[in-house]
Every structure is written in structure tokens, then in C-alpha cells.
Design an enzyme around this catalytic site. Structure first.
Site, PDB file in Angstrom:
ATOM      1  CE  LYS A  76     -42.385  82.868  18.836  1.00  0.00           C
ATOM      2  NZ  LYS A  76     -41.781  84.216  18.935  1.00  0.00           N
ATOM      3  CB  SER A 151     -43.548  86.211  16.136  1.00  0.00           C
ATOM      4  OG  SER A 151     -42.525  86.091  17.114  1.00  0.00           O
ATOM      5  CB  SER A 175     -41.983  88.436  19.179  1.00  0.00           C
ATOM      6  OG  SER A 175     -41.981  88.817  17.824  1.00  0.00           O
TER       7      SER A 175
END
Lengths: 486, 484, 95
Positions: A76, A151, A175
Site C-alpha cells: 500500500k 482505504s 481498511s
């Protein structure tokens, strides 16, 4: 080979069926071919990936391969990666080349893994749909009109589409687990403090935790052993031994006490999602587990508490983005105030600004006690709910999300978006671990079963998820998108 | 109307750690700009603070030094505001649960009177960087080397009633932190800085007047001047029918005045909240006891001991215990020579005189306590006389010998106490000075005492200063009187 | 607690976020609804409940006082928008 799990790939590399370079090239080609539409990557680091793959192949040739050597994965874009852009999904950091590796990145490099690149995300990890990225929304490979969740949406979509076998995400209010559920993969949020936060761009420091996202619980176990552990650079990192989580898989679930929080099966839960979850629970009963209803009475206060605490911490954490030492700086600032105000107005997106404003307001004089302090008190009650429940049962189960993935653009209103996190958010407030595993589909969109345990119960959570995956095949289903003949 | 001044001080002390409070960057003074600002000090994305154990120990030592309560738990908070020298947009400090609780310190005023000043609390925090306003074509340059240097902020109660008391308090603080070795106390380099809260009220009134805060006053003298100016300003203002406004002011030493710092004073709202990156600091009793037992003797105790056990005067005890360097040097000399009073005289006399003359500190003195102690020992055992001792000291200072004994030996300065030898020299002087002997003989007996000085001088000269002056005196008197 | 435009402007100023008027109005709306949600906290009885700042009841670990960092100014300043002579530049600050 893009259909294989990490564990299978490791075996194939070991057996010499293909090299890490071949595997890396093949996945890079898939990213090239499919990610234009999916938008799951912000940066693809092909050159570094191939170099790392060659180094891994060389290490294997010397007989120095470890369990993760040569395995590809993605990070990420919240994790700092030395000499590689680390944007956190924000225009603010679009020009930021991290001068160091995050602790987990160091560990993964050391283990010989091959990072293919940095995945898309909601800006500064604030969002539940990946629509808040400066780099545009990510699509859900199961249905390109749906969101992948957020997210860590880029990580989830990339794994689901077979662009990479596993990825790291972060989870502040769901997330990892929510996008894992929406994309039909397995995602684990470890206990707070289990994985170092050093080098992970902070959103809400007392809630943020990194974790693995992969096809199976077994793969998550493999990755967790690699990234967990004490780090002297993170004061909140816990000094506690790291088991070989994968080696611990296999215990029988006979006698396992499962609690179903009644608040997780109430209003707002999609009936078809509920059906899928209840079916999954039946599978556990068939494996010898017992099931009982429990109560987490403060569940409905978790979202309000979270939306006071997280923005408060964020408003302070994001003050460092001031256009002075790094990050976006406005053109020709008239004076210092102008430099600050315009750089930040231009560099941050809407949702980030909203949370900075909320956090600033709730911390300010006259509001602190009513909001921040109250939320911290409620936070203790929420944690206590879980502690009480774990006196009676070993694990809790319920849906990861109230609905399957919603459509892109469906939740324009911030509050309705926040309410999507009803089942995941309390877990971060309490600091306990949670895992989402694929447990069905509704209208072609995956459903996630969330399993929760007490602090540091990762071994048990992973095994409970793994045993489910031994007798079901939801985790083996693949979306049509990304099929080679498509 | 009679006015009373009320003063409270916030003293910021840079702690003498090797590394910063939350990072492993060096705290050394004077490095190239930003060469000692690491990722944590710069507030780069993703970095985290880890607390320095020496900063904690030093803060606790200070607390013990002022007999303060040391709470079991202290907590770091974030103080949020934007400024270029504050990289993270917040300062990590301790707002609600400081590491040092209430304590007190005794100050001694110039007239020897003492007074107790209460310390409200002391807390740990990080220092900010520095903004440089020169030479950057209408830009300000920011150097973050100082950012993250550990600071102990010591907040007094408003217990002081005059500029002199404020200075005495500041000196007491300086003395305590330097004794403890937790700060170099160098005010010129900013290791110790002071914010002064000043208000005035009609004498006899209980309620405090509105106070002004004078920021960053960085010398004892400026503290005294700034307060004097500010008190006068406030009294004039009130007597002219005006009102003191609560504000931050700056002391300008060149104009010798205080000025309002911000024209539009905006209401600050620092939004303090517990730092989520740092956990509560818990100090167990054993740890605090261990620090307590290893605490050095502090200035007040030392002064009392110098007076009571060593028999020094109050004045000498005060001077010699004023700084740790001075006290350590004196005690070193005393250990070697075994005579506290002689040691006190020499340290305050020849030694301090030479330091002053050359503008040196004790640390940079060319003569060590051991060297001076050995010299004083030779005075005490009468190996040399006082005059020769000064020569030896000058030689030591100039680096012309390693030890007093070497110099005494090399220069033949050993005192002559052999009566025969002295008598021989006296006989020679008398033989060489017929005129002076005649004058002596003709003088009234009560005038002769003065006249003997000439002969003593001649004998000492003949002995190159080594003859024992008492012996010379006695023998001369005998021989001259025999001639009368 | 009702939120007024001045509250949003004050927060925006404290957070050094430039907002134009239309932005400000929109945020008043959004923030009002978020705070209405947060106001539900007031219904919880928290008498005698200590605030929880960290999910684990851990205490701060202390670092040995050692210099472990070397000068990386050049590397760090590659990300900086304006530097000169090793200093970060900002518009002139008036003291």
C-alpha cells in the site's frame, strides 16, 4: 501462475518449476495489461522488482532461500519505500521520495520478497471506497461498477484480480478487512502493536495497524510471521515473541466457542449477507464448534467515538504537511500564512480536509471534554465489551460489512459512508485482531466473514479462518476480470 | 501609592544528553545547519518518537534536587500550532501530568537573607529549531538542529517580589542544574532561557494584577533590567489611568525596554491532547530511590558543610559553593593539602585572580586542583614561604613545571630554616651595611622596629627569598640589638 | 452542539487550511452532520470511566542516550521545495 497462492508459489519456486524472474515478469505483464482499467497501482516498480527477483533467484541458487524468497507482493502506498515515491494517495506527497524504508518493508526485503509496486488507496487512508485517492478510484475486479472498498482498495483489488498474490494494507477502522471482504480475499488486522508502525504514514496513531492481504489465511500467516515483531523505533510496538503462524495452523476446532454479537446482526444488515454469514457459522458447527449469542452493548457508539478520536489524531498528525521540508508547496506564497494555507488547501483532498476540520474543532477549547474526552471514555467501554465477551467465548463472528461492495459514486454523503464501517471500527478502538475471509457472494459480489479474537490471538484467528478454507472454496473463486482468455 | 511586584519564572533548561529527547541525533551545539536534524526531528512522514532515558533521569534528578514530588505516571501531550521552526506542527510536551511535581528552592539574597520559592512543577518537552532572518533575500532560513533537544521547563509559583529575588532564584536554578550535571547552564548558547511573568499590585492587596510575560530573557542581568523596566512601565500605566493587558513582550537589551511581541495577538488554542505515539511514562519507586541515592551534594548542603565542618566563613562558603566547578576544585585542593582555610585562601586569591585576569574558566585553567593542592601543602609544611609560593604558582600557571616540588627544587626555593645559615647571611648583611647599622643604633628604641625592615629585605634577597621570614626577623632583632 | 460558519473558519485557521466561502459553507453542512452523529456519545453514561488513549495498557519504553543518527541532510533536502546553504526557506517571518 497468477492463480496460485503464496504458499503454492513458494513450493513451485522451491521445486524449480519457474524462477522468481519468470514469475515477476509474468505478473508485471498482467499489471501492464489489466491495471489501466483497475487502477490498483500508483507506482509499478518494475526495474527494482526484476533486480530483487534476480537477487532472489541467485540466493536460491546458493542454497540461501528462505520461506519468502522470490515471492512477489505489493505495498500500500502508505509504507515508506526508500528511493521510491510514497504518496499516501495524496497530491500533498505526489513528489515525495521516501528517504527510508518502513520497518515492515525492511523486513520483507530482508526476507527476499519482490515488491512489484505501491498500491492505490484513499488519501491518507481516509475512506471506505477508494474514491478519495488523488490518483483516481480503484475498481472492484468482481464488478467494475463497484468500489473495491477502502482505504486499502488498491491492495485488495490487485490481489483479487491476480496481479499479485499478496499485498500489505493498513487498517485504522476497517481498511484491510472491508476491502478484503468487498474483493473476496482474506485480510488480517493484527493486534495493535503487533506490527511496527515505523515508516507507515500516520493517519490515527492509536488505531493504525499494518497487516497482510492475500488469498488465504495460510498466506496471511506466512506474511504475518515476516512483518510482525518488536521494533525499537516504535514506542507502541510490543516486545513479544513472533510465532511461526503457519506452522501453528491445523488445530481442530472441536469445542471452539463462537460468539455471535447480536448487535452485528441487527438493522442495516443486508439479509443476503446475513444468510451467507449464518451459513458460514453452520460450517463451523459442523467442524465441532459451539455457537452462542453474545452482546457488545456499546457497538453503536463505536462510529461516533471513532469519528472523534481518529480525526483528532489525524488533525495533529497531518500538521507536518506544511510545504516547508517536503511535500506540496503552493506557487509564490505571499507570506507564511499564505504558504501554509494554500499549500494545504491545494495538497489535501476533500475528505482529508473534512477530518482535519472535525479533529481541530473537537480538540479546541470548549469542545474537548464533550467530544474528545467523552470519546476516550466510550472507547474504554467498547474495549470492555470485548473483554467481557471473550470471558465467555473464544472468538466472535459476524459480517465484515453490512452489504457487499456498493456502486462507485453511491455514497456521496460522508456520514452514510462512515456508517459502512459499523462492524469493523470498534475492533481498532479496542486494539484486538480481526480477520475477514470470503464466505459467499451476493449478486456476484463477495461477502466477508469477520472473525475477532482477544489481544494477540492471531494464531487462533488464523487457524479458525484456515480450517474454514479447508472445507469451503469461496477463497478459490476468481472474478471474470483478469482471466487470461478475457 | 505603594506598589508590590509579583514575579513568576518559567526557566527552560536544555538537558545535557548526548542525543535528542525522541531521536538518536546529536545535540552538540554549533554544527552545520540541519546536519543534526534526523528524520524524526524533521517530522518526515512515518517516523516515530522514542523517549531518551537520560532525559527522564535528569528530570527526576532535578525534581529530587528541589525536594519535589515525583509522580509515578507522567504523560506526553501534543501542543498544536504552526511555526516554521516547529517541524511537526506540534510540540511534544507535558501539559497535564508533568514528570516533576511541586517542589521548592531556597534563595539567598545579597544581604544574606534567605527565602523559599515554590516550584509549581517541571515538565519535559522538545526544543524547537531556529529561524534565521538574515541574508536570504526576504526569506527566512530554518535550521532544525536544535529541534528535539530535550528541555526541562521549570515553572515557579509567583513567589518573587523583586528583580533581585528573581535573579537569585535564577542563579539558584543555574546552580542546581549545573551541580547535578544535567545542563551546562550556558545562557549565551541558550542552554538556559527564561520567560518572566511580571505584574504589580497595590501593597496589601491580595489579588494579583494582570501580568505580562517577557519571553526569552537570556542573562541574569537582562532579567534584572527587563523586570525593572516592566515594573516601571506597568506602574506608570496604571497611575495614568491605563490598564495592563495580558500579553507577550520581548526585552530588547539595546534599547533596555520591553516591547509587545505581536500587534494582533491571536487567541492561541493549542489543542493539547495525549500524544498517541508515546505511552505513559511509569517510574517505579526503586528507580526513583536509586536516583535519589546517587544524587550529588547540592549547593545548599555544600555551603552548610563548608561552614560547619570546614570552619569557613559564610562568605567563603558561599563563594566556594557557588558553582560545582568551583566547589569541586576547592575540595580537590583541600584534599591534597589537608587545610581547608589555606585552600580557601589560595583558591579565592591567586587562583581566582589569575582566572579573572585571563578570562578563563576553571575547566580551562592551566593549573589543576592537584597541582595547587601540592603547592599549598608546601606552604602549610613551611617548605616554602608565602612569597616563594607565589613564584611557584606563577611558574605552574605558565607551564614551567609539572609540580610545585619540581619547581621548588629546580629554582632552589626551599625555605631555609637552618639557624646557622641564616645567621651567616645576617652577619654578612650587617657587615655590608655600616651606615644603616649606625642609623639603627642612633634611633630611638621605639623607631627601630620599622627600620629592621631594610635588613630583613636584604637577608631575604641574599637568600633569594628562601629564608624563613619569622626566623630572619627574630635573629636580626637579636643581633642588631646586641650592637646597640 | 450546533456548528456555525465561524467555528469552521476558526478550525480552518487553526489548521492552516485555506477555504474559500463556498467551501466553508459546504463544510458547515458536512461537519454539522458529523457532529450530530458524534453527539450520540452524550447518551452514554461514562461516570467514573477513565479515558482510554491507547488500546493496550502498556508503558513507555526508554531508549539509551546514544547518538545513532548520521548527517543525511543532503538526502532529506532532496524532498524540500526551497533550501539554501542547508537551510529550509520560508517567506520572511516577522518577529
Amino acid at each position: 501462475m497468477h492463480d496460485m497462492t503464496l504458499t503454492e508459489l513458494a513450493r513451485a519456486l522451491e521445486a524449480g518449476e519457474f524462477t522468481s524472474r519468470q514469475l515477476t515478469e509474468s505478473l508485471l505483464a498482467r499489471i501492464e495489461r489489466f491495471d489501466g482499467e483497475l487502477n490498483s497501482f500508483i507506482s509499478v516498480t518494475a526495474e527494482q522488482a526484476l533486480a530483487a527477483a534476480d537477487a532472489a533467484d541467485a540466493a536460491r541458487a546458493r542454497g540461501e532461500a528462505g520461506p519468502l524468497t522470490g515471492l512477489p507482493l505489493a505495498l500500500k502506498d502508505i509504507f515508506c519505500t526508500q528511493d521510491v515515491k510514497t504518496s499516501c494517495g495524496s497530491k500533498m506527497l505526489d513528489n515525495f521520495i521516501a528517504p527510508y524504508d518502513a520497518h515492515v518493508v525492511e523486513k520483507l526485503k530482508h526476507a527476499g520478497t519482490v515488491s512489484l509496486g505501491k498500491t492505490n488507496m484513499d488519501e491518507f487512508a481516509m475512506g471506505s471506497s477508494n474514491e478519495n485517492s488523488h490518483y483516481g478510484p480503484v475498481k472492484n475486479p468482481w464488478d467494475l461498477t463497484a468500489v473495491p472498498g477502502g482505504s486499502s482498495g488498491g491492495s485488495a483489488a490487485a490481489v483479487a484480480a491476480g496481479l499479485v498474490p499478496a499485498a500489505l494494507g493498513t487498517d485504522t477502522g476497517g481498511s484491510i478487512r472491508q476491502p478484503a471482504a468487498f474483493c473476496g480475499i482474506t485480510g488480517l488486522k493484527p493486534t495493535y502493536g503487533r506490527v511496527s508502525r515505523y515508516g507507515m504514514v500516520a493517519y490515527a496513531s492509536s488505531l493504525d495497524q499494518a497487516g497482510p492481504m492475500a488469498r488465504t489465511a495460510e498466506d496471511c500467516a506466512l506474511l504475518l510471521s515476516a512483518i510482525a515483531g518488536h521494533d525499537l523505533r516504535d514506542s507502541t510496538s510490543v516486545a513479544r515473541g513472533v510465532p511461526d503462524y503457519r506452522a501453528e495452523l491445523g488445530a481442530s476446532l472441536s469445542g471452539l466457542r463462537i460468539g455471535l454479537p447480536k448487535e452485528y446482526f441487527g438493522d442495516g444488515l443486508d439479509p443476503e449477507v446475513e444468510t451467507a454469514i449464518r451459513e458460514a457459522v453452520k460450517v463451523y458447527e459442523s467442524l465441532g464448534a459451539t455457537v452462542q449469542e453474545v452482546s457488545l452493548p456499546h457497538t453503536h457508539h463505536a462510529i461516533p467515538a471513532y469519528y472523534v478520536i481518529a480525526p483528532a489524531e489525524a488533525s495533529s498528525n497531518l500538521s507536518r504537511y506544511d510545504g516547508v521540508r517536503f511535500g506540496h508547496r503552493c506557487n509564490a506564497p505571499a507570506d507564511l500564512e499564505d504558504l501554509y494555507k494554500r499549500s494545504r488547501a491545494e495538497g489535501f483532498g476533500d475528505e482529508v480536509k473534512r477530518r482535519i476540520l472535525i479533529g481541530t474543532h473537537t480538540l479546541s477549547e470548549g469542545f474537548f471534554d464533550a467530544y474528545y474526552k467523552k470519546a476516550q471514555q466510550v472507547r474504554r467501554l467498547i474495549r470492555q465489551d470485548f473483554m467481557d465477551a471473550f470471558e465467555e467465548v473464544d472468538v466472535l463472528m459476524g459480517p465484515s460489512t453490512p452489504t457487499p461492495a456498493f456502486d462507485l459514486g453511491a455514497n456521496k454523503d460522508p456520514v452514510s459512508m462512515y456508517l459502512q464501517d459499523i462492524y469493523t471500527i470498534a475492533i481498532n478502538l479496542a486494539g484486538i485482531p480481526g480477520i475477514s475471509v470470503p464466505a459467499g457472494t451476493v449478486n456476484g459480489r463477495p461477502v466477508g466473514l469477520q472473525i475477532l479474537g482477544p489481544h494477540f490471538a492471531e494464531t487462533q484467528l488464523l487457524n479458525v479462518a484456515h480450517q474454514f478454507q479447508q472445507v469451503t472454496d469461496w477463497h478459490q473463486q476468481r472474478p471474470a476480470f483478469g482471466k487470461e482468455n478475457a | 501609592m505603594q506598589w508590590e511586584t509579583v514575579i513568576g519564572l518559567e526557566v527552560h533548561v536544555q538537558l545535557a544528553t548526548q542525543s535528542k529527547i525522541f531521536s538518536g541525533a546529536s545535540t552538540a551545539f554549533g554544527a552545520e545547519p540541519n546536519s543534526q536534524a534526523c528524520a524524526v526531528d524533521l517530522g518526515l512522514p512515518g517516523v516515530l518518537p522514542v523517549l531518551n532515558e537520560s532525559a527522564v533521569a535528569m528530570a527526576v534528578q532535578f525534581g529530587l534536587g528541589i525536594n519535589a514530588e515525583i509522580p509515578e505516571v507522567s504523560i506526553f501531550d501534543r501542543k498544536n500550532y504552526f511555526y516554521p521552526d516547529l517541524p511537526k506542527g506540534y510540540q511534544t510536551s507535558q501539559m497535564y501530568h508533568p514528570i516533576v511535581g511541586q517542589g521548592e528552592v531556597e534563595i539567598t539574597l545579597e544581604d544574606g537573607e534567605t527565602k523559599r520559592i515554590r516550584v509549581h512543577h517541571a515538565h519535559l518537552e522538545e526544543d524547537a529549531g531556529k529561524s534565521l532572518h538574515e541574508d536570504f533575500h526576504s526569506m527566512t532560513g530554518v535550521d532544525l538542529n536544535r529541534a528535539g533537544t530535550p528541555l526541562l521547563e521549570i515553572v515557579s509559583e509567583p513567589d518573587m517580589r523583586s528583580a533581585k529575588e528573581a535573579v537569585a532564584y535564577l542563579k539558584a536554578m543555574h546552580s542546581i542544574v549545573t551541580y547535578l550535571g544535567i545542563s551546562d547552564g550556558n545562557m549565551a548558547e541558550g542552554s538556559m532561557r527564561c520567560d518572566v511573568n511580571v505584574s504589580v499590585r497595590p501593597k496589601g492587596q491580595e489579588a494579583f494584577g494582570t501580568r505580562a510575560e517577557i519571553k526569552n530573557v537570556n542573562s541574569f542581568r537582562f532579567v534584572e533590567r527587563a523586570i525593572a523596566f516592566e515594573v516601571e512601565r506597568q506602574i506608570e500605566l496604571i497611575e495614568d489611568g491605563g490598564k495592563v493587558v495580558q500579553e507577550t513582550r520581548l526585552y530588547d537589551p539595546e534599547a533596555d525596554e520591553t516591547r509587545s511581541m505581536r500587534t494582533k495577538e491571536e487567541a492561541n488554542d493549542y489543542r493539547y491532547f495525549p500524544c498517541p505515539d508515546l505511552l505513559p511514562v511509569v517510574l517505579d519507586a526503586a528507580y526513583v530511590d536509586h536516583l535519589r541515592s546517587s544524587l550529588p551534594e547540592l549547593p545548599a548542603e555544600k555551603r552548610a558543610r563548608f561552614q560547619n565542618e570546614l570552619g569557613l566563613s559564610a562568605y567563603d562558603a558561599g563563594v566556594l559553593s557557588a558553582t560545582r566547578a568551583m566547589a569541586d576544585f576547592f575540595e580537590g585542593v583541600k584534599e591534597v593539602c589537608g587545610d581547608a582555610k589555606l585552600a580557601a585562601n589560595w583558591v579565592q586569591g591567586e587562583f581566582a585572580g589569575h582566572l579573572n585576569k585571563e578570562g578563563l574558566t576553571i575547566a580551562s585553567s592551566p593549573v589543576s586542583a592537584l597541582q595547587l593542592g601540592e603547592l599549598v601543602a608546601r606552604v602549610k609544611d613551611e617548605t616554602i614561604n608565602g612569597k616563594a609560593a607565589k613564584q611557584v604558582f606563577a611558574a605552574l600557571w605558565a607551564g614551567e613545571g609539572d609540580s610545585a616540588d619540581d619547581i621548588i627544587e629546580a629554582r632552589g626555593l626551599k625555605q631555609v630554616t637552618d639557624t646557622g645559615a641564616i645567621e651567616a647571611m645576617i652577619d654578612q648583611v650587617i657587615a655590608d651595611s655600616p651606615v644603616q647599622v649606625a642609623q639603627y643604633r642612633d634611633a630611638e628604641p621605639d623607631k627601630r622596629g620599622k627600620m629592621i625592615g631594610y635588613f630583613v629585605g636584604q637577608v631575604m634577597k641574599a637568600s633569594r627569598g628562601t629564608a624563613n621570614p619569622q626566623q630572619v626577623n627574630g635573629l636580626l632583632k637579636e643581633k642588631l640589638d646586641a650592637l646597640c | 452542539m450546533a456548528l456555525e460558519p465561524k467555528d469552521v473558519r476558526r478550525a480552518a485557521h487553526l489548521a492552516r487550511l485555506g477555504l474559500d466561502e463556498t467551501d466553508a459553507d459546504r463544510y458547515v453542512d458536512d461537519l454539522t452532520r458529523i457532529l450530530e452523529m458524534a453527539d450520540h456519545l452524550q447518551t452514554v453514561n461514562t461516570d467514573g470511566v477513565a479515558p482510554l488513549a491507547h488500546p493496550l495498557d502498556a508503558t513507555q519504553r526508554l531508549r539509551a542516550d546514544e547518538v545513532t543518527e548520521t548527517d543525511q541532510r543532503e538526502r532529506f533536502q532532496r524532498n524540500a521545495p526551497a533550501v539554501e546553504n542547508g537551510l529550509y526557506l520560508v517567506p520572511r517571518v516577522v518577529e
